[in-house]
Design a protein around this motif. Sequence first.
Motif, PDB file in Angstrom:
ATOM      1  N   LYS A  32      27.970  -7.391  22.017  1.00 24.55           N
ATOM      2  CA  LYS A  32      28.410  -5.907  21.768  1.00 24.55           C
ATOM      3  C   LYS A  32      29.382  -5.887  20.562  1.00 24.55           C
ATOM      4  N   ILE A  33      28.762  -4.936  19.528  1.00 19.05           N
ATOM      5  CA  ILE A  33      29.738  -4.846  18.435  1.00 19.05           C
ATOM      6  C   ILE A  33      30.107  -3.263  18.077  1.00 19.05           C
ATOM      7  N   ASN A  34      31.434  -3.121  17.711  1.00 19.36           N
ATOM      8  CA  ASN A  34      31.779  -1.780  17.488  1.00 19.36           C
ATOM      9  C   ASN A  34      31.357  -1.703  16.005  1.00 19.36           C
ATOM     10  N   THR A  35      31.003  -0.262  15.784  1.00 18.26           N
ATOM     11  CA  THR A  35      31.043  -0.018  14.363  1.00 18.26           C
ATOM     12  C   THR A  35      32.174   0.234  13.642  1.00 18.26           C
ATOM     13  N   PRO A  36      32.504  -0.687  12.617  1.00 16.41           N
ATOM     14  CA  PRO A  36      33.573  -0.872  11.886  1.00 16.41           C
ATOM     15  C   PRO A  36      34.004   0.642  11.213  1.00 16.41           C
ATOM     16  N   ARG A  37      35.176   1.002  11.405  1.00 20.11           N
ATOM     17  CA  ARG A  37      35.593   2.493  10.929  1.00 20.11           C
ATOM     18  C   ARG A  37      36.123   2.436   9.630  1.00 20.11           C
ATOM     19  N   ASN A  38      36.493   1.337   9.198  1.00 19.90           N
ATOM     20  CA  ASN A  38      37.364   1.085   7.905  1.00 19.90           C
ATOM     21  C   ASN A  38      37.283  -0.307   7.200  1.00 19.90           C
ATOM     22  N   ILE A  39      37.600  -0.466   6.067  1.00 18.51           N
ATOM     23  CA  ILE A  39      37.533  -1.808   5.425  1.00 18.51           C
ATOM     24  C   ILE A  39      38.184  -2.723   6.298  1.00 18.51           C
ATOM     25  N   HIS A  40      39.187  -2.579   6.827  1.00 14.33           N
ATOM     26  CA  HIS A  40      40.023  -3.925   7.652  1.00 14.33           C
ATOM     27  C   HIS A  40      39.129  -4.109   8.711  1.00 14.33           C
ATOM     28  N   GLU A  41      38.743  -3.209   9.629  1.00 19.25           N
ATOM     29  CA  GLU A  41      37.937  -3.663  10.651  1.00 19.25           C
ATOM     30  C   GLU A  41      36.542  -4.036  10.449  1.00 19.25           C
ATOM     31  N   PHE A  42      35.925  -3.918   9.055  1.00 19.85           N
ATOM     32  CA  PHE A  42      34.788  -4.684   8.331  1.00 19.85           C
ATOM     33  C   PHE A  42      35.020  -5.887   8.153  1.00 19.85           C
ATOM     34  N   GLU A  43      36.240  -6.273   7.348  1.00 19.76           N
ATOM     35  CA  GLU A  43      36.445  -7.397   6.972  1.00 19.76           C
ATOM     36  C   GLU A  43      36.859  -8.397   8.129  1.00 19.76           C
ATOM     37  N   ARG A  44      37.606  -7.784   9.134  1.00 20.00           N
ATOM     38  CA  ARG A  44      37.937  -8.574  10.476  1.00 20.00           C
ATOM     39  C   ARG A  44      36.414  -8.908  10.982  1.00 20.00           C
ATOM     40  N   ASP A  45      35.645  -8.058  11.157  1.00 17.65           N
ATOM     41  CA  ASP A  45      34.502  -8.451  11.655  1.00 17.65           C
ATOM     42  C   ASP A  45      33.494  -9.275  10.699  1.00 17.65           C
ATOM     43  N   TRP A  46      33.631  -9.162   9.568  1.00 14.54           N
ATOM     44  CA  TRP A  46      32.740 -10.085   8.659  1.00 14.54           C
ATOM     45  C   TRP A  46      33.277 -11.540   8.662  1.00 14.54           C
ATOM     46  N   ASN A  47      34.454 -11.604   8.811  1.00 17.39           N
ATOM     47  CA  ASN A  47      35.044 -12.859   8.840  1.00 17.39           C
ATOM     48  C   ASN A  47      34.674 -13.478  10.133  1.00 17.39           C
ATOM     49  N   ARG A  48      34.684 -12.795  11.355  1.00 18.19           N
ATOM     50  CA  ARG A  48      34.248 -13.483  12.595  1.00 18.19           C
ATOM     51  C   ARG A  48      32.978 -13.805  12.633  1.00 18.19           C
ATOM     52  N   TYR A  49      32.059 -13.177  11.890  1.00 18.70           N
ATOM     53  CA  TYR A  49      30.666 -13.436  12.043  1.00 18.70           C
ATOM     54  C   TYR A  49      29.879 -14.074  11.206  1.00 18.70           C
ATOM     55  N   GLN A  50      30.580 -14.065   9.848  1.00 19.17           N
ATOM     56  CA  GLN A  50      29.765 -14.509   8.757  1.00 19.17           C
ATOM     57  C   GLN A  50      29.139 -15.873   8.862  1.00 19.17           C
ATOM     58  N   ASN A  51      29.700 -16.794   9.713  1.00 24.41           N
ATOM     59  CA  ASN A  51      29.209 -18.240   9.857  1.00 24.41           C
ATOM     60  C   ASN A  51      27.987 -18.311  10.932  1.00 24.41           C
ATOM     61  N   ASN A  52      27.753 -17.107  11.320  1.00 16.60           N
ATOM     62  CA  ASN A  52      26.583 -16.823  12.444  1.00 16.60           C
ATOM     63  C   ASN A  52      25.652 -15.914  11.987  1.00 16.60           C
ATOM     64  N   ASP A  53      24.687 -16.195  11.519  1.00  9.87           N
ATOM     65  CA  ASP A  53      23.443 -15.348  10.908  1.00  9.87           C
ATOM     66  C   ASP A  53      23.133 -14.259  12.048  1.00  9.87           C
ATOM     67  N   GLU A  54      22.968 -14.632  13.268  1.00 11.00           N
ATOM     68  CA  GLU A  54      22.462 -13.720  14.432  1.00 11.00           C
ATOM     69  C   GLU A  54      23.616 -12.869  14.572  1.00 11.00           C
ATOM     70  N   ASN A  55      24.434 -12.909  14.721  1.00 12.61           N
ATOM     71  CA  ASN A  55      25.894 -12.069  15.085  1.00 12.61           C
ATOM     72  C   ASN A  55      26.074 -11.127  13.790  1.00 12.61           C
ATOM     73  N   LEU A  56      25.902 -11.661  12.433  1.00 15.67           N
ATOM     74  CA  LEU A  56      25.956 -10.878  11.443  1.00 15.67           C
ATOM     75  C   LEU A  56      24.942 -10.047  11.312  1.00 15.67           C
ATOM     76  N   TYR A  57      23.749 -10.046  11.476  1.00 11.98           N
ATOM     77  CA  TYR A  57      22.660  -9.507  11.528  1.00 11.98           C
ATOM     78  C   TYR A  57      22.924  -8.134  12.559  1.00 11.98           C
ATOM     79  N   GLN A  58      23.293  -8.592  13.619  1.00 11.90           N
ATOM     80  CA  GLN A  58      23.973  -7.465  14.523  1.00 11.90           C
ATOM     81  C   GLN A  58      25.037  -6.474  14.059  1.00 11.90           C
ATOM     82  N   LEU A  59      26.044  -7.167  13.360  1.00 15.03           N
ATOM     83  CA  LEU A  59      26.936  -6.413  12.814  1.00 15.03           C
ATOM     84  C   LEU A  59      26.410  -5.408  11.692  1.00 15.03           C
TER      85      LEU A  59
END
Length: 342
Positions: A206-233
């Motif tokens: 379950k991924i919430n759509t990032p609404r601003n750059i802070h949420e985007f960077e938070r989620d990006w840092n969380r998922y960037q080492n897992n390609d499957e999760n980053l794909y879903q982001l």
Amino acid sequence: MPRQSQPDPKGKKTLRLENALQEKETGNNFFKKGDYKKAIEHYGKAIDLDPKEAVYVINRAMAYLKLKKLAENDCTNGLLLHPDNTKALWRRGIARRELGKLQDAKKDLEDALQLEPNDTAIKNEYGKVLDAIMASSPDRTSNEIPRSVDGSVVNNVNRRRLSIEEVDLDENEHIIESAKKVLFTDKNNTSQQQIANENGKIKVIKINTPRNIHEFERDWNRYQNNDENLYQLIKAIPPASYPTLLSDFFEPDYLSKIVLIMKKYFLLYDSVNDIYKILYYLSRVGRFNLVLMLLEKDDKKVLEDLLSTLYKSFDELQIDNIGINQQTKATRQDVIELAKAY
């Protein structure tokens, strides 16, 4: 007779240029690791060796910006925990001024002055921001900036704001406005994506759509080492939101990873339409040309492969709603035009 100098078989100039390229590559490696101070050091050496090559200067500028951006992000994280932290507001104001985000810097310093109206350092920085705003608006005069008898800026935080009428809107305004609607009017923006997964290779999260750059960077840092999760982001982000979402924060590693994920997953699970839309809107992010210049050769090869696939696939395929109120039919010629941007 003066002795004639003999040309160096290798050529000192050639050797200098090769060393400059090596310094740039070393700088790029440190940049990717997040060691921006080391990157700056090696870009500086490249500039010394080849001062006429613009890319070394641009790379170093990007590293300087990353340091200021990190300072801004750290202050932002601190303010999330302690919203009334005067030092965090002041330091973020400095970082934002140096990043050119003058109105944001002004707001931070005004908030800081509300908390500490007699702080000299904050007042001095506030004056610098007002001067920078004035310098960027040639029609304004210094008389519009309130100062005291000694020349310091008057703490006039609550003064009336001037209304500004915008004219000559940017040609991509419809993209920005569409993105704002996507980002800020959808209160229930949890991604409901469906992923073809008959082989059980991808675990849907379950991924919430990032609404601003802070949420985007938070989620990006969380998922960037897992390609499957980053794909879903990436799937969770409406392509039309990229110009607003990334804006002045677009980075080479974002584009590099996004195109890799598109090649690895989108070609398998999604349509070429989805790839086209993402590439289309990424090319309209403000820092796109600079980011593209900093891509590595391997990343550019992935881009070429994606665009080649689009070209072979597009004939009479329909791309829905590229414009705000229109249906645009994408053809091979559209792919050619998109390829020119890349």
